[in-house]
Write a protein that holds these residues in place. Structure first.
Motif, short mmCIF file in Angstrom:
data_model
loop_
_atom_site.label_atom_id
_atom_site.label_comp_id
_atom_site.label_asym_id
_atom_site.label_seq_id
_atom_site.Cartn_x
_atom_site.Cartn_y
_atom_site.Cartn_z
N THR A 35 0.85 -1.16 0.00
CA THR A 35 0.00 0.00 0.00
C THR A 35 0.89 1.23 0.00
O THR A 35 1.89 1.28 0.72
N MET A 36 0.53 2.20 -0.81
CA MET A 36 1.29 3.44 -0.89
C MET A 36 0.42 4.59 -0.42
O MET A 36 -0.78 4.63 -0.68
N GLY A 37 1.04 5.51 0.25
CA GLY A 37 0.32 6.68 0.73
C GLY A 37 1.09 7.96 0.49
O GLY A 37 2.33 7.95 0.40
N TRP A 38 0.35 9.03 0.37
CA TRP A 38 0.91 10.37 0.38
C TRP A 38 0.44 11.07 1.65
O TRP A 38 -0.75 11.08 1.97
N GLY A 101 3.62 0.67 2.98
CA GLY A 101 3.32 -0.19 4.11
C GLY A 101 2.52 -1.40 3.71
O GLY A 101 2.20 -1.61 2.53
N SER A 102 2.19 -2.20 4.69
CA SER A 102 1.50 -3.46 4.47
C SER A 102 0.02 -3.40 4.75
O SER A 102 -0.68 -4.39 4.57
N VAL A 103 -0.47 -2.25 5.20
CA VAL A 103 -1.87 -2.10 5.57
C VAL A 103 -2.48 -0.95 4.79
O VAL A 103 -1.88 0.13 4.69
N ALA A 108 -0.43 6.92 9.75
CA ALA A 108 0.99 6.90 9.43
C ALA A 108 1.71 5.72 10.06
O ALA A 108 2.68 5.22 9.49
N HIS A 109 1.27 5.27 11.23
CA HIS A 109 2.00 4.22 11.91
C HIS A 109 1.93 2.89 11.20
O HIS A 109 2.69 1.97 11.54
N HIS A 110 1.04 2.75 10.22
CA HIS A 110 0.97 1.52 9.44
C HIS A 110 1.98 1.49 8.30
O HIS A 110 2.07 0.48 7.60
N TYR A 111 2.70 2.55 8.12
CA TYR A 111 3.66 2.63 7.02
C TYR A 111 5.07 2.44 7.52
O TYR A 111 5.48 3.05 8.52
N ASP A 112 5.79 1.60 6.83
CA ASP A 112 7.12 1.19 7.26
C ASP A 112 8.25 1.97 6.60
O ASP A 112 9.35 2.05 7.16
N TYR A 113 8.00 2.51 5.44
CA TYR A 113 9.04 3.17 4.67
C TYR A 113 8.57 4.55 4.24
O TYR A 113 7.42 4.72 3.83
N TRP A 114 9.47 5.50 4.31
CA TRP A 114 9.14 6.89 4.02
C TRP A 114 10.18 7.53 3.14
O TRP A 114 11.37 7.24 3.25
N GLY A 115 9.72 8.39 2.26
CA GLY A 115 10.63 9.20 1.48
C GLY A 115 11.12 10.39 2.27
O GLY A 115 10.72 10.63 3.43
N GLN A 116 11.98 11.16 1.67
CA GLN A 116 12.58 12.31 2.34
C GLN A 116 11.68 13.53 2.35
O GLN A 116 11.92 14.48 3.11
#
Length: 124
Positions: A35-38, A101-103, A108-116
Motif C-alpha cells: 500500500t502506498m500513501g501520500w 506499508g503493508s496495511v 501513518a504508523h501503518h507505514y514502514d518506509y518513508w521518502g525524504q
C-alpha cells in the motif's frame, strides 16, 4: 528494504497544478505489493494523510481536504506512485511525503518506509 524518493514539488501560484512522483526501489514483495500513501505536513501543523492506494491500484482514498482536486495513481511496472494535484491553494503548502506499508490505511504508523519529502509551496 524499500527506498522511496519523491520529486515534483516546487512553487506554484494558486490554481496551478503539480504532479508528484515517488520512485520506489520495490513495488512488490514476495507476499504481495505495498500500500502506498501520500502524507503532508504544513508548517507548524501535524502530519496528515493526503491519499492512499492499494497494491493493485484498484482502491484509493483521499483526505477530506482534497475535495476532488487530487488523484493518486501508480505504475507498478515503473515502481512509481504519483499524486496529481490540481487547483492548488495556499492551504496546500506543506512538505509532501510518500510512504509504503503493508496495511491499507490512512494512519501513518501503518507505514514502514518513508521518502525524504518534497516541498510544495502555493502562493497567493
Amino acid at each position: 528494504q524499500v527506498q522511496l524518493v519523491e520529486s515534483g514539488g516546487g512553487l506554484v501560484q494558486a490554481g496551478g497544478s503539480l504532479r508528484l512522483a515517488c520512485a520506489a526501489s520495490l513495488s512488490t514483495r514476495t507476499e504481495g505489493g505495498y500500500t502506498m500513501g501520500w502524507f503532508r505536513q504544513p508548517p507548524g501543523k501535524e502530519r496528515e494523510c493526503v491519499s492512499v492506494i492499494s497494491p493493485s491500484g484498484r482502491s484509493t482514498d483521499y483526505g477530506d481536504f482534497v475535495k476532488g482536486r487530487f488523484t493518486i495513481s501508480r505504475d507498478n511496472a515503473k515502481n512509481t506512485v504519483f499524486l496529481q494535484m490540481n487547483s492548488l491553494q495556499p492551504e496546500d503548502t506543506a512538505v509532501y511525503f510518500c510512504a509504503a506499508g503493508s496495511v491499507y490505511s490512512g494512519s501513518a504508523h501503518h507505514y514502514d518506509y518513508w521518502g525524504q519529502g518534497t516541498q510544495v509551496t502555493v502562493s497567493s
